[in-house]
Motif scaffolding. Structure first.
Motif, PDB file in Angstrom:
ATOM      1  N   VAL A 223       0.846  -1.201   0.000  1.00  0.00           N
ATOM      2  CA  VAL A 223       0.000   0.000   0.000  1.00  0.00           C
ATOM      3  C   VAL A 223       0.882   1.251   0.000  1.00  0.00           C
ATOM      4  O   VAL A 223       0.631   2.215  -0.741  1.00  0.00           O
ATOM      5  N   ALA A 224       1.930   1.234   0.811  1.00  0.00           N
ATOM      6  CA  ALA A 224       2.832   2.385   0.894  1.00  0.00           C
ATOM      7  C   ALA A 224       3.516   2.645  -0.443  1.00  0.00           C
ATOM      8  O   ALA A 224       3.651   3.800  -0.879  1.00  0.00           O
ATOM      9  N   LEU A 225       3.946   1.595  -1.121  1.00  0.00           N
ATOM     10  CA  LEU A 225       4.610   1.749  -2.421  1.00  0.00           C
ATOM     11  C   LEU A 225       3.630   2.266  -3.475  1.00  0.00           C
ATOM     12  O   LEU A 225       4.011   3.032  -4.371  1.00  0.00           O
ATOM     13  N   ALA A 226       2.363   1.854  -3.378  1.00  0.00           N
ATOM     14  CA  ALA A 226       1.353   2.356  -4.316  1.00  0.00           C
ATOM     15  C   ALA A 226       1.189   3.866  -4.168  1.00  0.00           C
ATOM     16  O   ALA A 226       1.035   4.594  -5.156  1.00  0.00           O
ATOM     17  N   LEU A 227       1.230   4.339  -2.931  1.00  0.00           N
ATOM     18  CA  LEU A 227       1.127   5.779  -2.687  1.00  0.00           C
ATOM     19  C   LEU A 227       2.384   6.500  -3.136  1.00  0.00           C
ATOM     20  O   LEU A 227       2.323   7.649  -3.595  1.00  0.00           O
TER      21      LEU A 227
END
Length: 219
Positions: free
Chosen positions: A153-157
């Motif tokens: 999720v963090a990498l998607a952001l």
């Protein structure tokens, strides 16, 4: 929380043949109950602009007043996480390597990506949001399943610096309901600045969402 609809889905049929009920979203944090269907991920990929619909329309309003309605345009402005075929992580790669790589290709070509990820401002902001305590030098395979999912999720952001919408597929990959509830609390914080849609086969057990929509039985 917005006062008018920012996402409108009408007469949508995805590649698997599933007909998605019409819905409009005007809330910050929404749960889409997908049921245990093979079409769930296909639906989320379509909503995020990664797949073309067979029929129907998806319209996303941007803060500047413009409206996006093509898969290519949606893709550019929607952060997507939770789809293994897109954001699956190699167990043998270090966490810091992924952070640097995603930061590099999502930044302007002329901007140098720091070797030390603590100097990547966007990453630090995301890390603080999710209260991530992941050792950057650690390999992905050493993380527990929950930390791996949060990292995705963090990498998607990180890949979409200013998304108009965040779409998260299959949050049930986080097996612990208590940890899942904690993650959703972080998504609640995120949704105060960017609308978030979460797909799950489970109901809103902890009553954390602004709205719950069933993709099989309507609201």
């Amino acid at each position: 929380m917005t006062d008018t609809a920012f996402l409108r889905v009408h007469d949508l049929v995805v590649a698997t043949g599933l007909r998605v009920p019409d819905f409009e979203l005007d809330n910050a944090l929404t749960l889409l109950c997908t049921g245990r269907e093979a079409s769930a991920t296909t639906t989320m990929l379509t909503l995020a602009g990664r797949m073309k619909p067979v029929k129907g329309s998806i319209e996303l309003d941007l803060p500047d007043g413009s409206t996006l309605d093509s898969p290519r345009a949606l893709n550019k402005h929607i952060a997507l996480a939770g789809v293994s075929s897109i954001d699956g992580l190699d167990r043998n790669v270090r966490v810091a390597t992924y952070i640097r790589e995603v930061s590099a290709w999502s930044s302007p070509w002329y901007r140098r990506t720091p070797t030390d990820i603590t100097n990547i401002e966007r990453w630090q902001s995301i890390r603080d949001l999710f209260e991530l305590e992941i050792e950057p030098r650690a390999q992905v395979g050493s993380l527990n399943p929950t930390h791996r999912f949060v990292l995705r999720v963090a990498l998607a952001l990180l890949a979409r610096p200013e998304p108009a919408l965040v779409v998260i597929d299959d949050i049930d990959q986080v097996r612990s309901l208590d940890i899942r509830a904690e993650l959703i609390d972080h998504l609640r914080t995120l949704s105060e600045r960017t609308p978030v849609i979460v797909a799950s086969t489970n109901s809103d057990t902890h009553q954390q969402f602004d709205r719950v929509i069933s993709l099989t039985q309507g609201e």
